[in-house]
Structure formats: structure tokens, C-alpha cells
Write a protein that holds these residues in place. Structure first.
Motif, mmCIF file in Angstrom:
data_model
loop_
_atom_site.group_PDB
_atom_site.id
_atom_site.type_symbol
_atom_site.label_atom_id
_atom_site.label_comp_id
_atom_site.label_asym_id
_atom_site.label_seq_id
_atom_site.Cartn_x
_atom_site.Cartn_y
_atom_site.Cartn_z
ATOM 1 N N ASP A 1 -4.657 6.539 -1.376
ATOM 2 C CA ASP A 1 -5.135 5.168 -1.607
ATOM 3 C C ASP A 1 -5.757 4.964 -2.985
ATOM 4 O OD1 ASP A 1 -4.270 4.545 0.853
ATOM 5 O OD2 ASP A 1 -6.247 4.418 1.812
ATOM 6 N N ASP A 2 -6.286 6.058 -3.549
ATOM 7 C CA ASP A 2 -6.955 5.893 -4.848
ATOM 8 C C ASP A 2 -5.989 6.017 -6.035
ATOM 9 O OD1 ASP A 2 -6.409 8.542 -4.531
ATOM 10 O OD2 ASP A 2 -8.362 9.281 -5.187
ATOM 11 N N VAL A 3 -4.717 6.090 -5.747
ATOM 12 C CA VAL A 3 -3.732 6.152 -6.842
ATOM 13 C C VAL A 3 -3.220 4.735 -7.120
ATOM 14 C CG1 VAL A 3 -1.456 7.027 -7.543
ATOM 15 C CG2 VAL A 3 -3.020 8.494 -6.248
ATOM 16 N N PRO A 4 -3.564 4.167 -8.270
ATOM 17 C CA PRO A 4 -3.042 2.832 -8.577
ATOM 18 C C PRO A 4 -1.543 2.883 -8.855
ATOM 19 C CG PRO A 4 -4.270 3.688 -10.461
ATOM 20 C CD PRO A 4 -4.412 4.698 -9.364
ATOM 21 N N VAL A 5 -0.855 1.786 -8.521
ATOM 22 C CA VAL A 5 0.598 1.734 -8.721
ATOM 23 C C VAL A 5 0.925 0.578 -9.666
ATOM 24 C CG1 VAL A 5 2.853 1.448 -7.595
ATOM 25 C CG2 VAL A 5 1.004 2.628 -6.382
ATOM 26 N N ALA B 1 -3.190 1.369 -1.429
ATOM 27 C CA ALA B 1 -3.031 1.549 -2.881
ATOM 28 C C ALA B 1 -3.096 0.200 -3.609
ATOM 29 C CB ALA B 1 -1.692 2.218 -3.161
ATOM 30 N N ARG B 2 -3.660 0.222 -4.826
ATOM 31 C CA ARG B 2 -3.758 -0.996 -5.636
ATOM 32 C C ARG B 2 -2.437 -1.130 -6.416
ATOM 33 N NH1 ARG B 2 -6.279 -1.180 -10.526
ATOM 34 N NH2 ARG B 2 -7.138 0.863 -10.122
ATOM 35 N N VAL B 3 -1.763 -2.236 -6.196
ATOM 36 C CA VAL B 3 -0.443 -2.417 -6.820
ATOM 37 C C VAL B 3 -0.459 -3.588 -7.799
ATOM 38 C CG1 VAL B 3 2.012 -2.908 -6.401
ATOM 39 C CG2 VAL B 3 0.751 -1.476 -4.786
ATOM 40 N N GLU B 4 0.096 -3.344 -8.971
ATOM 41 C CA GLU B 4 0.183 -4.401 -9.992
ATOM 42 C C GLU B 4 1.660 -4.534 -10.382
ATOM 43 O OE1 GLU B 4 -2.567 -3.669 -13.320
ATOM 44 O OE2 GLU B 4 -0.862 -4.241 -14.601
ATOM 45 N N ILE C 1 5.301 -5.346 -0.476
ATOM 46 C CA ILE C 1 6.202 -4.297 0.033
ATOM 47 C C ILE C 1 5.731 -2.936 -0.487
ATOM 48 C CG2 ILE C 1 8.560 -3.386 -0.007
ATOM 49 C CD1 ILE C 1 9.556 -6.286 -0.326
ATOM 50 N N ALA C 2 5.410 -2.906 -1.788
ATOM 51 C CA ALA C 2 5.003 -1.630 -2.396
ATOM 52 C C ALA C 2 3.710 -1.105 -1.769
ATOM 53 C CB ALA C 2 4.834 -1.814 -3.906
ATOM 54 N N GLU C 3 2.777 -1.991 -1.486
ATOM 55 C CA GLU C 3 1.517 -1.563 -0.851
ATOM 56 C C GLU C 3 1.788 -0.934 0.512
ATOM 57 O OE1 GLU C 3 -1.198 -4.852 -0.730
ATOM 58 O OE2 GLU C 3 -1.578 -4.741 -2.896
ATOM 59 N N GLU C 4 2.616 -1.618 1.277
ATOM 60 C CA GLU C 4 2.955 -1.109 2.620
ATOM 61 C C GLU C 4 3.652 0.256 2.525
ATOM 62 O OE1 GLU C 4 5.902 -3.451 4.701
ATOM 63 O OE2 GLU C 4 6.323 -1.684 5.926
ATOM 64 N N LEU C 5 4.590 0.345 1.601
ATOM 65 C CA LEU C 5 5.358 1.589 1.483
ATOM 66 C C LEU C 5 4.531 2.727 0.891
ATOM 67 C CD1 LEU C 5 8.815 0.186 0.308
ATOM 68 C CD2 LEU C 5 8.320 1.305 2.494
ATOM 69 N N ALA C 6 3.640 2.384 -0.035
ATOM 70 C CA ALA C 6 2.801 3.437 -0.644
ATOM 71 C C ALA C 6 2.021 4.160 0.446
ATOM 72 C CB ALA C 6 1.862 2.820 -1.674
ATOM 73 N N ASP D 1 9.775 -12.595 -6.406
ATOM 74 C CA ASP D 1 8.369 -12.982 -6.276
ATOM 75 C C ASP D 1 7.509 -11.726 -6.422
ATOM 76 O OD1 ASP D 1 5.802 -13.466 -5.074
ATOM 77 O OD2 ASP D 1 6.639 -15.295 -4.187
ATOM 78 N N ALA D 2 6.682 -11.712 -7.463
ATOM 79 C CA ALA D 2 5.861 -10.525 -7.738
ATOM 80 C C ALA D 2 4.941 -10.205 -6.557
ATOM 81 C CB ALA D 2 5.041 -10.750 -9.007
#
Lengths: 272, 205
Positions: B36-40, B2-5, B24-29, B17-18
């Protein structure tokens, strides 16, 4: 064994992390939060972040009980029979017994709320108020000021238990509150007895109590408005020997403490 | 993946630290099964210290939009310091909830409109699943929050166990469970909602 044990030598294991109360008051986020509408600070289930406010307060209560135990225990030991009446030491021994029971209750209540020992930092200003070398000052600092704060905190927590329908919290806090009223009453009675023929000394002790009370108001932590998480428990303080004038004076001290803390936070923000 | 911003990119009031949070969010998503195509999009309000915790998890235009109080990731022992364990738990819970909104919870109201009882139930359902994935979980704490808003009753405790141990639930099932708890709860109806809300916490002016 050493008398007057300094705060640095209190026994703690690796779970506990100590902080200075000034660190919290100087946190630049405090001034930012003060500009926001975060809802009332008064502890009620419908207030913002109520569960975590209650959990953190419960941990603070546990730390306070531990230090109150240490303080009362030291007073039993630190003064000889020539310094203070034996009956006073006996009262402090009884109080130590109460405080150790409160520690156990507080640990179980914290667990009930999902909090681990050491999850939050420990501020040691309570014990520091119990380190006065003069027994009379220690009595006013601990039994009238510290235990007075305990009355306010337990009453607030009991009300939170009542309003949230938590029977365990409400019952435990009520039991502990009854003990705290006794502890404050001990302080009020001994202050009167020890200074019966010495009004100057009594005034000195009361002045010390005012200083400690201001410190324990923690810049708005305690007071009588919705902006104060801990509410001044007038009824229980009266039961513990406080006069209405004394409670009014304490109320004014809490307002002063809040104003001073806000001014400090603003100055800190402007400087940064 | 997932794409995380993460917003803000730089924290100034807390030691966060962003990049670490995004990692962490990418791993957990991926772990919680978010497509995978849901941006976060994650927004963290660093001005809010402990104990002012709170979060929201919504889906907006197909993307997960998560908001957190900075307090959610803060180490209770060290002021303004990031706690990896807590951050993982909070992120996992919010990502599960955002994922739910894409499947089975599409008819759930936006987070700002949830009652405290519904929020507590949904968070219990989410954190229970995170626990089964091997993530750090706070079952007793979660149960305390659940009881606070759904009642200190046997009915509420049974409901909590169901939420914690169940793998599949729909919004209507969760809502019905809250209604069961409410029917058994002797307390008066709460006058307002409690959780820290993004809208009520915005700086004035």
C-alpha cells in the motif's frame, strides 16, 4: 435471388463491427504519429509493436478473404451466360472455392497468433470494389486490383513468417499466395480476351483498376519503402501477368496515395 | 490502498477517463499484492493508436512507474474507445512486473534495456499470475509473442508453460530460461529490439 448484393446486406453476426476507411485516415492521432520516430512500418519481427501489427494484419487478411469469397461468389451468380462466357463463371466458382479455403486457413492462423474473430473492426471497401455492374470492371477491380493487393499482403506475411521463424505462418501464406497469383492471372487473361477487339473498353477497365489500386494503397499502407507495412511484390505480380510498366505505374500510384493521405491528415489537424 | 496518479488528467484524442483508469489500477494494485505504501505513477501516451502497443514497468525511488501506449487500452473494433477488459489485463501485468522489481527482480535491468526475449518471458510470467487471480488473460496471444522472441521450438513452448504456471520466479531464473530458449533457437540473433520504447516515441523538438 437478388443480383448485385449491396454491401449493407452482407451477412455478419454480432462479433463484427464495421468502420469506414475514412475514419482511420481522419484519426487525428495519425498526424501526431507521423511526426514521431516509431521505427519503420515494414513488417519485421524487430520492428516496434511487431506482434500486434502482425495480429491486426492477419485479422484484416481474414476479412479480406471473406469479402473476396463474397465477391467471387457474386460474380458467378450476378451475370448470365449472355453477359460473360461460361468459362469465366467457372473460373470465379473455382476462385470462390479457393477463397473459402483461405477463410478457414486465416481463421486458424489468427487463432495461432492469439486473435479472435471480430477482435478488430471490418472495413468493407474490398467488397465494394466487387460490386461493379459491368463484369469487366468487376474483373479488373477484383482480380487485378483486390487480388493483386492479396499477392502483396501474402508475400509480406510470408516474409514475416520466414524472418520470425514461424513455420506455420510461412507455409500457410505461401500456399495462399500461390492461389492468389492464379486469381490475378485469371483477371489478366480475361481482361485480354474480353477486350481483344475493343481497346477503348480495355482502357476504361484499366482506368477503373487504377482507381481501385489507389484506394487499396490506403494512404501509404502499400508501397516499396520502409514506411510501407505492405511491400509491392514485383516478382509475383509478374508471374500473374503484370508487365513491368504496369508495376512501375502501380508503384507511382502508391506514392501518390501516401502523399494525398498525408496532406489530408495535415489539413484535418490544422482545421481541428 | 496504493496511491495512483494518472497522466494526463484529461484525454483529448481518445475516449479514456483518467479517474476510471486510476480506479482500476488501485483495485488491481491491491489484488496483485503491491504494498500500500508504494505509489503508482501511470503515464499514458494517447497519441499512439493501434497497433502501436507497448508498455514499460519500472520502480523509481520506491514508486511504481508505468508507461503505456494508448493503443494498449484501445478497443480494436471502435477507434479511440477504451476497452475495460484489455486495460485490466495490461495494468495487472504491469503492476505484477513493478511488484516483482521490489522482490526477486531487483537486479533486473530497467525496462528500456530488456531484450525482447526477456520482456516476453516476464510478461508471460506476469499474465499467468493475473489469470490465476481471475483476471482476463490472453494465453495464446502471450505465447505467440513469447515464441516470436524466444523461438518456435519445443524448448520455448516448455519454457512458456513454466512461466505461465509458476507463482515464484527470480530475475536470474527467468534470464536463464531465456538463455535455454536461445540455445535451442536456430534463428540468427536479432539486429535490434522491437518493443515500442518510450524514448524512441517522443515527439521531435
Amino acid at each position: 435471388m437478388k443480383k448485385i448484393l449491396p454491401v449493407e446486406e452482407l451477412a455478419r453476426d454480432s462479433r463484427f463491427v464495421r468502420v469506414q476507411i475514412q475514419e482511420a485516415m481522419m484519426d487525428p492521432r495519425q498526424a501526431k504519429v507521423a511526426e514521431r520516430n516509431t521505427g519503420s512500418a515494414k513488417l519485421q519481427p524487430e520492428r516496434p509493436a511487431a506482434p500486434d501489427r502482425a495480429r491486426q494484419l492477419m485479422h484484416g487478411i481474414f476479412m479480406g478473404e471473406l469479402q473476396a469469397l463474397e465477391g467471387a461468389g457474386r460474380t458467378t451468380f450476378d451475370f448470365d451466360d449472355e453477359d460473360v462466357p461460361f468459362q469465366l463463371k467457372l473460373d470465379m466458382a473455382r476462385q470462390s472455392w479457393d477463397e473459402s479455403r483461405h477463410c478457414e486457413i486465416s481463421v486458424k492462423l489468427a487463432e495461432h497468433m492469439g486473435t479472435e474473430i471480430g477482435e478488430f473492426s471490418e472495413a468493407t471497401f474490398l467488397y465494394e470494389a466487387a460490386c461493379a455492374e459491368d463484369a469487366l470492371l468487376r474483373l479488373t477491380g477484383v482480380n487485378r486490383a483486390l487480388e493483386g493487393l492479396a499477392i502483396d499482403v501474402f508475400n509480406t506475411m510470408k516474409e514475416f513468417g520466414d524472418s520470425s521463424g514461424d513455420p506455420v505462418l510461412a507455409a500457410c501464406e505461401d500456399w495462399m499466395l500461390a492461389d492468389e497469383v492464379t486469381h490475378v492471372k485469371m483477371g489478366s487473361d480475361w481482361l485480354r480476351r474480353l477486350t481483344e477487339n475493343d481497346p477503348e473498353r480495355r482502357e476504361l477497365a484499366l482506368e477503373f483498376q487504377r482507381t481501385v489500386d489507389k484506394l487499396f494503397s490506403l494512404g501509404g499502407f502499400r508501397g516499396e519503402t520502409d514506411e510501407n507495412p505492405i511491400q509491392l511484390a514485383r516478382k509475383f505480380r509478374q508471374m500473374a501477368g503484370f508487365s513491368t510498366d504496369e508495376i512501375d505505374e502501380l508503384s507511382e500510384v502508391t506514392v501518390e496515395a501516401q502523399a494525398e493521405a498525408e496532406a489530408m491528415a495535415t489539413a484535418e489537424q490544422q482545421a481541428s | 490502498m496504493a496511491r495512483v496518479e494518472v497522466t494526463p488528467e484529461q484525454f483529448t484524442l481518445v475516449e479514456y477517463d483518467a479517474g476510471v483508469i486510476a480506479g482500476i489500477a488501485e483495485e488491481l494494485a491491491s489484488k496483485v499484492g503491491l504494498p500500500d505504501d508504494v505509489p503508482v505513477r501511470i503515464e499514458i501516451d494517447e497519441e499512439l493508436p493501434l497497433p502501436l502497443t507497448g508498455s514499460t514497468a519500472d520502480v523509481v525511488e520506491g514508486g511504481a512507474v508505468l508507461w503505456f501506449s494508448g493503443a494498449d487500452f484501445e478497443d480494436g473494433r471502435r477507434r479511440a474507445v477504451f476497452n475495460d477488459q484489455l486495460a485490466r489485463a495490461e495494468l495487472a501485468m504491469a503492476l505484477f512486473r513493478a511488484g516483482d522489481r521490489l522482490q526477486g527482480f531487483a537486479d533486473a535491468p530497467p525496462d528500456e534495456s530488456l531484450s525482447d526475449a526477456q520482456r516476453a518471458a516476464w510478461e508471460a510470467f506476469a499474465e499467468g499470475r493475473a489469470a490465476r487471480l481471475g483476471e482476463f488473460a490472453r494465453k495464446v496471444r502471450r505465447q505467440y509473442v513469447f515464441r516470436l522472441y524466444n523461438g518456435f521450438t519445443d524448448v520455448a513452448d516448455d519454457a512458456f508453460e513454466r512461466l505461465w504456471t509458476t507463482e515464484r520466479f527470480t530475475w536470474s531464473e527467468l534470464d536463464a530460461l531465456c538463455a535455454e530458449c536461445k540455445a535451442a533457437d536456430p534463428r540468427p540473433e536479432p539486429k535490434q529490439r522491437s518493443a515500442i520504447r518510450k524514448e524512441t516515441l517522443r515527439a521531435q523538438g
